[in-house]
Design a protein around this motif. Structure first.
Motif, PDB file in Angstrom:
ATOM      1  N   VAL A   1      10.176  -1.044   3.132  1.00  0.00           N
ATOM      2  CA  VAL A   1       9.111  -1.448   3.080  1.00  0.00           C
ATOM      3  C   VAL A   1       8.314  -1.564   4.511  1.00  0.00           C
ATOM      4  CG1 VAL A   1       7.522  -3.492   2.491  1.00  0.00           C
ATOM      5  CG2 VAL A   1       9.222  -2.618   0.954  1.00  0.00           C
TER       6      VAL A   1
ATOM      7  N   TRP B   1      15.936  -2.694   1.390  1.00  0.00           N
ATOM      8  CA  TRP B   1      14.582  -2.500   0.845  1.00  0.00           C
ATOM      9  C   TRP B   1      13.398  -3.169   1.848  1.00  0.00           C
ATOM     10  CZ3 TRP B   1      11.878  -0.725  -3.092  1.00  0.00           C
ATOM     11  CH2 TRP B   1      12.675  -0.206  -4.183  1.00  0.00           C
TER      12      TRP B   1
ATOM     13  N   PRO C   1       2.361  -7.334   4.227  1.00  0.00           N
ATOM     14  CA  PRO C   1       3.782  -7.354   3.881  1.00  0.00           C
ATOM     15  C   PRO C   1       4.590  -8.169   3.997  1.00  0.00           C
ATOM     16  CG  PRO C   1       2.621  -5.304   4.739  1.00  0.00           C
ATOM     17  CD  PRO C   1       1.694  -6.348   5.009  1.00  0.00           C
TER      18      PRO C   1
ATOM     19  N   THR D   1       5.035   0.749   5.765  1.00  0.00           N
ATOM     20  CA  THR D   1       3.776   0.035   6.059  1.00  0.00           C
ATOM     21  C   THR D   1       3.502   0.516   7.442  1.00  0.00           C
ATOM     22  OG1 THR D   1       4.175  -1.768   4.613  1.00  0.00           O
ATOM     23  CG2 THR D   1       2.590  -2.099   6.403  1.00  0.00           C
TER      24      THR D   1
ATOM     25  N   PHE E   1       8.511 -11.839  -1.586  1.00  0.00           N
ATOM     26  CA  PHE E   1       8.964 -10.374  -1.369  1.00  0.00           C
ATOM     27  C   PHE E   1      10.599 -10.740  -2.027  1.00  0.00           C
ATOM     28  CE2 PHE E   1      11.568  -6.941   0.298  1.00  0.00           C
ATOM     29  CZ  PHE E   1      10.738  -5.856  -0.332  1.00  0.00           C
TER      30      PHE E   1
ATOM     31  N   GLU F   1       6.408  -1.957  -3.207  1.00  0.00           N
ATOM     32  CA  GLU F   1       6.635  -3.423  -2.549  1.00  0.00           C
ATOM     33  C   GLU F   1       6.247  -4.536  -3.696  1.00  0.00           C
ATOM     34  OE1 GLU F   1       4.879  -5.858   1.234  1.00  0.00           O
ATOM     35  OE2 GLU F   1       4.568  -3.688   1.037  1.00  0.00           O
TER      36      GLU F   1
END
Length: 400
Positions: A217, A213, A11, A221, A203, A187
């Motif tokens: 995310v 955001w 991520p 996660t 991202f 995502e």
């Protein structure tokens, strides 16, 4: 030290800016300049070239070893899927998910070598991340199911469970794949290819709500990838260990140590990654890290992320190769593909071993089964069938 807003298959490395500084930042170019040149103000010397070499070697080692191990697990469990333990379905699907993670590693190796420059277009930018995330969640969820199901198989002898366990496991595996395919979508929808002299796959949430955001995310996660799975894995493995100790079997201590290893490996692989991700996400807006600590976390984030992928190498060993039954099936599969003159020699040895093992099972089945029988290292219910009687169900775990 140059800081990237995202890197590698994890991520996105979420960077946040102190609220008072947003007034002087108007677009992504200014934000990236802010990250690279003014955050934080203290100075530390790290060798980016050395880190790239280390990451490349780690990725390559995990790719080669993980590819071989997971392919062997898939081939063996697929070949014997209709004749061995019912819990093999989770092991097979977990190996497929781990293989998916391993197959994405060459892309991250090349990205690291090119200093995070992305040369494969916008579609591959999103698809590669999506493919990684979906398999990452699948691997974790199948591990949870395996931990829960083997305890249920060890303790539950109800006729209803015996009749419907096949269908329940297949439906659960299908549901896990669907869920894992849905979770990464929010995502991945914000991962974009940023064009420039050196295009990067980043991202890129809406600029005005980027911090919100990023936090959403990172929290999702961590919750779905660690905070929810870990208690289930730990609790049911501990309960399984208690059952094994209560059985007072000769190898009970060995199996208890394996159960402890299952928990330890999950923590070692995933806890550093999630702690680092949360600290970097919260830095600037919710917590204030010391500038030297922030530098260390930003620099070593990619290494910690790569370290988390070691589960693709360790899982096949813990859940498959340490099992005598799996090693026996692997040997039979190898003998099957040997030239016939070698296969005859190997076949006679395998036949002798199989008859001996079968005699042990028959002897045990002829005895009064204990209240709690001792499963094999991977807890596969090899002799358990839908028609197994309630009293013999735990004992049948011995034959795996």
């Amino acid at each position: 030290m140059s800081v990237q807003p995202s890197s590698g298959p994890s991520p996105s490395e979420v960077l946040t800016v102190p609220a008072g500084d947003f007034a002087v930042i108007h677009n992504w170019s200014e934000l990236l300049y802010f990250f690279n040149h003014t955050l934080p103000e203290c100075h530390m010397e790290f060798s980016e070239s050395t880190k790239r070499v280390v990451l490349f070697v780690l990725y390559l080692a995990i790719f080669v070893v993980g590819l071989v191990e997971n392919l062997l697990v898939i081939c063996v469990n697929w070949r014997y899927s209709g004749r061995v333990g019912l819990l093999n379905l989770y092991l097979l699907n977990m190996a497929i998910a781990d293989l998916g993670i391993v197959l994405s590693l060459p892309v991250w190796m090349l990205e690291v070598t090119l200093d995070y420059t992305w040369l494969w277009g916008s579609f591959s930018c999103r698809f590669t991340h999506y493919f990684y995330f979906a398999n990452m969640y699948s691997s974790i969820f199948f591990l949870v199911c395996l931990s829960v199901d083997r305890y249920v198989t060890l303790t539950n002898a109800s006729p209803s469970w015996q009749r419907h366990q096949h269908q329940a496991r297949r439906a659960l595996c299908a549901g896990i794949w669907v869920l894992s395919a849905i979770i990464p979508l929010p995502e991945v929808a914000h991962i974009q290819l940023v064009e420039g002299s050196e295009p990067m796959c980043l991202f890129m949430a809406p600029f005005e709500s980027y911090s919100t955001w990023a936090l959403a995310v990172a929290l999702s996660t961590t919750v779905l990838g660690f905070l929810l799975p870990f208690p289930l894995i730990a609790v049911f493995n501990i309960l399984t260990a208690c059952q094994l100790r209560g059985a007072q079997q000769p190898e009970g201590r060995r199996h208890c140590l394996l159960v402890c290893a299952y928990i330890a490996v999950f923590v070692i692989c995933w806890l550093p990654y999630h702690v680092t991700l949360l600290l970097l996400t919260l830095h600037g807006t919710h917590v204030s890290l010391h500038c030297y600590l922030a530098h260390l976390l930003y620099f070593f984030y990619d290494v910690i992320d790569c370290f988390s992928m070691l589960h693709c190498v360790i899982n096949p060993i813990l859940y498959n190769f340490l099992s005598p039954s799996f090693r026996g099936r692997l040997l039979n599969a190898v003998v099957h593909y040997l030239p016939k003159d070698q296969a005859r020699t190997g076949g006679r040895t395998s036949s002798s071993s199989s008859s001996t093992q079968h005699s042990i099972v028959i002897t045990k089945e002829g005895m009064q089964p204990p209240r709690h029988a001792l499963p094999g290292p991977n807890f596969q219910a090899a002799a358990l069938s839908p028609n197994t009687s309630p009293i013999s169900a735990p004992q049948s775990l011995l034959s795996s």
